[in-house]
Scaffold this motif. Structure first.
Motif, PDB file in Angstrom:
ATOM      1  N   GLY A   1      40.861 -17.504  87.874  1.00  0.00           N
ATOM      2  CA  GLY A   1      40.104 -16.264  87.838  1.00  0.00           C
ATOM      3  C   GLY A   1      39.160 -16.215  86.659  1.00  0.00           C
ATOM      4  N   LYS A   2      38.286 -15.209  86.702  1.00  0.00           N
ATOM      5  CA  LYS A   2      37.298 -15.008  85.653  1.00  0.00           C
ATOM      6  C   LYS A   2      37.213 -13.512  85.360  1.00  0.00           C
ATOM      7  N   ILE A   3      37.159 -13.174  84.048  1.00  0.00           N
ATOM      8  CA  ILE A   3      37.050 -11.775  83.651  1.00  0.00           C
ATOM      9  C   ILE A   3      35.949 -11.629  82.607  1.00  0.00           C
ATOM     10  N   PHE A   4      35.432 -10.402  82.502  1.00  0.00           N
ATOM     11  CA  PHE A   4      34.437 -10.096  81.477  1.00  0.00           C
ATOM     12  C   PHE A   4      35.119  -9.323  80.350  1.00  0.00           C
ATOM     13  N   ARG A   5      34.917  -9.779  79.100  1.00  0.00           N
ATOM     14  CA  ARG A   5      35.515  -9.114  77.939  1.00  0.00           C
ATOM     15  C   ARG A   5      34.417  -8.357  77.205  1.00  0.00           C
ATOM     16  N   LYS A   6      34.498  -7.012  77.289  1.00  0.00           N
ATOM     17  CA  LYS A   6      33.445  -6.165  76.765  1.00  0.00           C
ATOM     18  C   LYS A   6      33.295  -6.310  75.252  1.00  0.00           C
ATOM     19  N   GLN A   7      34.455  -6.425  74.529  1.00  0.00           N
ATOM     20  CA  GLN A   7      34.390  -6.485  73.068  1.00  0.00           C
ATOM     21  C   GLN A   7      33.682  -7.735  72.565  1.00  0.00           C
ATOM     22  N   GLU A   8      33.656  -8.794  73.385  1.00  0.00           N
ATOM     23  CA  GLU A   8      32.974 -10.030  73.000  1.00  0.00           C
ATOM     24  C   GLU A   8      31.642 -10.203  73.729  1.00  0.00           C
ATOM     25  N   ASN A   9      31.425  -9.364  74.737  1.00  0.00           N
ATOM     26  CA  ASN A   9      30.242  -9.500  75.591  1.00  0.00           C
ATOM     27  C   ASN A   9      30.154 -10.920  76.146  1.00  0.00           C
ATOM     28  N   ALA A  10      31.314 -11.400  76.580  1.00  0.00           N
ATOM     29  CA  ALA A  10      31.408 -12.757  77.108  1.00  0.00           C
ATOM     30  C   ALA A  10      32.511 -12.801  78.157  1.00  0.00           C
TER      31      ALA A  10
ATOM     32  N   ALA B   1      35.786 -14.916  80.234  1.00  0.00           N
ATOM     33  CA  ALA B   1      36.919 -15.807  80.004  1.00  0.00           C
ATOM     34  C   ALA B   1      37.442 -16.253  81.358  1.00  0.00           C
ATOM     35  N   VAL B   2      37.957 -17.467  81.430  1.00  0.00           N
ATOM     36  CA  VAL B   2      38.522 -17.978  82.682  1.00  0.00           C
ATOM     37  C   VAL B   2      39.948 -18.453  82.424  1.00  0.00           C
ATOM     38  N   LEU B   3      40.771 -18.361  83.467  1.00  0.00           N
ATOM     39  CA  LEU B   3      42.162 -18.795  83.388  1.00  0.00           C
ATOM     40  C   LEU B   3      42.335 -20.027  84.262  1.00  0.00           C
ATOM     41  N   LEU B   4      42.948 -21.066  83.688  1.00  0.00           N
ATOM     42  CA  LEU B   4      43.193 -22.309  84.413  1.00  0.00           C
ATOM     43  C   LEU B   4      44.689 -22.572  84.491  1.00  0.00           C
ATOM     44  N   GLU B   5      45.128 -23.073  85.642  1.00  0.00           N
ATOM     45  CA  GLU B   5      46.524 -23.509  85.803  1.00  0.00           C
ATOM     46  C   GLU B   5      46.544 -25.031  85.840  1.00  0.00           C
ATOM     47  N   LEU B   6      47.347 -25.634  84.959  1.00  0.00           N
ATOM     48  CA  LEU B   6      47.468 -27.085  84.917  1.00  0.00           C
ATOM     49  C   LEU B   6      48.452 -27.523  85.985  1.00  0.00           C
TER      50      LEU B   6
ATOM     51  N   ALA C   1      44.392 -12.930  71.599  1.00  0.00           N
ATOM     52  CA  ALA C   1      44.032 -13.877  72.648  1.00  0.00           C
ATOM     53  C   ALA C   1      45.267 -14.415  73.350  1.00  0.00           C
ATOM     54  N   LEU C   2      46.308 -14.739  72.583  1.00  0.00           N
ATOM     55  CA  LEU C   2      47.535 -15.267  73.183  1.00  0.00           C
ATOM     56  C   LEU C   2      48.216 -14.206  74.032  1.00  0.00           C
ATOM     57  N   ALA C   3      48.185 -12.971  73.571  1.00  0.00           N
ATOM     58  CA  ALA C   3      48.782 -11.877  74.348  1.00  0.00           C
ATOM     59  C   ALA C   3      48.041 -11.701  75.667  1.00  0.00           C
ATOM     60  N   LEU C   4      46.717 -11.837  75.626  1.00  0.00           N
ATOM     61  CA  LEU C   4      45.928 -11.736  76.853  1.00  0.00           C
ATOM     62  C   LEU C   4      46.296 -12.849  77.822  1.00  0.00           C
ATOM     63  N   LEU C   5      46.443 -14.072  77.315  1.00  0.00           N
ATOM     64  CA  LEU C   5      46.850 -15.199  78.154  1.00  0.00           C
ATOM     65  C   LEU C   5      48.182 -14.920  78.822  1.00  0.00           C
ATOM     66  N   GLU C   6      49.162 -14.443  78.045  1.00  0.00           N
ATOM     67  CA  GLU C   6      50.491 -14.169  78.593  1.00  0.00           C
ATOM     68  C   GLU C   6      50.446 -13.076  79.652  1.00  0.00           C
ATOM     69  N   ASP C   7      49.703 -11.996  79.365  1.00  0.00           N
ATOM     70  CA  ASP C   7      49.610 -10.893  80.328  1.00  0.00           C
ATOM     71  C   ASP C   7      48.911 -11.336  81.614  1.00  0.00           C
ATOM     72  N   TRP C   8      47.856 -12.133  81.471  1.00  0.00           N
ATOM     73  CA  TRP C   8      47.108 -12.616  82.635  1.00  0.00           C
ATOM     74  C   TRP C   8      47.983 -13.531  83.497  1.00  0.00           C
ATOM     75  N   CYS C   9      48.734 -14.413  82.849  1.00  0.00           N
ATOM     76  CA  CYS C   9      49.636 -15.309  83.577  1.00  0.00           C
ATOM     77  C   CYS C   9      50.728 -14.520  84.293  1.00  0.00           C
ATOM     78  N   ARG C  10      51.228 -13.484  83.627  1.00  0.00           N
ATOM     79  CA  ARG C  10      52.267 -12.651  84.245  1.00  0.00           C
ATOM     80  C   ARG C  10      51.719 -11.957  85.489  1.00  0.00           C
ATOM     81  N   LEU C  11      50.460 -11.479  85.383  1.00  0.00           N
ATOM     82  CA  LEU C  11      49.827 -10.812  86.515  1.00  0.00           C
ATOM     83  C   LEU C  11      49.595 -11.780  87.672  1.00  0.00           C
ATOM     84  N   MET C  12      49.252 -13.027  87.348  1.00  0.00           N
ATOM     85  CA  MET C  12      48.970 -14.037  88.372  1.00  0.00           C
ATOM     86  C   MET C  12      50.222 -14.789  88.812  1.00  0.00           C
TER      87      MET C  12
END
Length: 364
Positions: free
Chosen positions: A53-62, A64-69, A2-13
């Motif tokens: 942004g918002k993404i769909f995670r297939k492995q969780e069938n749920a 996730a959203v990313l927020l910037e403070l 989960a933390l790796a996903l957060l870091e990668d998503w932030c890097r992309l954004m």
């Protein structure tokens, strides 16, 4: 991950991963308006933020959203989860010191194991990776790589650690860091049993603890017999550096140990056995006659019934003396027979007294 996903998503954004957070486990059917409503209520203490942004995670069938403070935020106020539709939504964020804390713990762990970060990566097959490159790898990803490598490794990844012996030289004037011979020998005898390596490696590790005359003795013993075992090496140390006075003392203590008043014979033999083994270890009594010496001492030092004395005497005259367990079995059998005989006599005596007392009552 989960933390790796957060870091990668932030890097992309192109946003700071320490000023962002991710909310996971959101049901797919939740619209953005509903998500915003839940987050505004549960995250209002964090101040202003924006949904990136918002993404769909297939492995969780749920989702996730990313927020910037958008303001300064106290990480202690960030909740680890929020309550929304479908149950709990997990909040993932990165503390300011998370990377440095992980690396500090990693360094401490490796230091205790006598290793380095570079050595760890060499063991993992990453020859080109330097310690300076480690901060560029996310802690979670690094932990996953190390965990997978350890799980699939056919043998230990890091060189084996072992309990080292204290220093011993056998010099007339020992160095301050040295142990007295008896203490060193006791420690060595126990620790070498824990070393799960071949005899050659054990002898090398043993040699690391030796200095001066003690080291010379080991080299002489090995030169005379290259295949000598560690146990045989320790026996040689006993002969050369062991105390002759303590050897004689252990012999005398054994030979002057007698059964005490009120002590069962089996308890006496058990107490005697401890002294016998110490005397054998100090070479005060030859190992090959230990069984004979044990039997003779029991015959001389215990108060035996006539039956048990005859039985033990017969064992002595028949041939090789019995071992400790065999001797103990004979003694225990005789003790149980004597105890049963005494109980029978006691019961008969009680019954007789009761019968006489009953007749007196009838006569009256």
């Amino acid at each position: 991950m989960a933390l790796a996903l957060l870091e990668d998503w932030c890097r992309l954004m192109s946003v700071d991963d320490q000023k962002s957070l991710m909310v996971m486990g959101i049901p797919v059917e939740c619209e953005e308006a509903e998500i915003q409503e839940v987050l505004q209520e549960t995250l209002k203490s964090l101040g202003r933020y924006r949904l990136l942004g918002k993404i769909f995670r297939k492995q969780e069938n749920a989702s996730a959203v990313l927020l910037e403070l958008l303001g300064d935020t106290d990480v202690s106020e960030i909740p680890s989860e929020v309550q929304g539709r479908g149950g709990v939504w997990k909040v993932v964020f990165k503390t300011p010191n998370q990377d440095s804390e992980f690396l500090e713990r990693l360094h401490l762990f490796l230091e205790k194991e006598g290793q380095t970060v570079s050595g760890m990566f060499r063991a993992l097959g990453h020859e080109g990776m330097s310690p300076a490159a480690v901060p560029c790898v996310s802690p979670e990803l690094l932990a996953q790589v190390v965990g997978q490598a350890v799980a699939h490794a056919p043998q230990p990844l890091l060189p084996m650690r072992y309990r080292k012996l204290r220093v011993f030289s056998g010099s007339t004037v020992p160095a301050p860091e040295e142990e007295p011979f008896e203490i060193w020998l006791e420690q060595a005898t126990e620790i070498v049993k824990e070393w799960p390596v071949a005899e050659a490696e054990k002898k090398r590790w043993l040699m690391e603890s030796l200095r001066g005359p003690a080291l010379d003795l080991l080299r002489i013993v090995q030169a005379d017999n290259p295949s000598v075992s560690v146990d045989e090496c320790l026996e040689a140390f006993k002969q050369v550096f062991g105390s002759l006075e303590s050897r004689r003392t252990s012999q005398v203590r054994y030979l002057k140990t007698y059964q005490e008043e009120g002590e069962k014979i089996s308890a006496y033999v058990l107490r005697l056995e401890t002294l016998l083994r110490k005397a054998v270890e100090k070479r005060a009594i030859p190992r090959n006659i230990a069984d004979q010496v044990r039997l003779e001492q029991v015959l001389a030092g215990a108060s035996l019934s006539e039956t048990l004395w005859c039985r033990l005497r017969e064992l002595k005259d028949q041939g090789p003396a019995p071992g400790f367990l065999e001797l103990m079995k004979v003694i225990r059998e005789e003790e149980e027979e004597e105890a049963a005989f005494e109980n029978e006599n006691t019961d008969e005596s009680d019954e007789g007294d009761g019968y006489g007392h009953w007749h007196k009552e009838i006569d009256n």
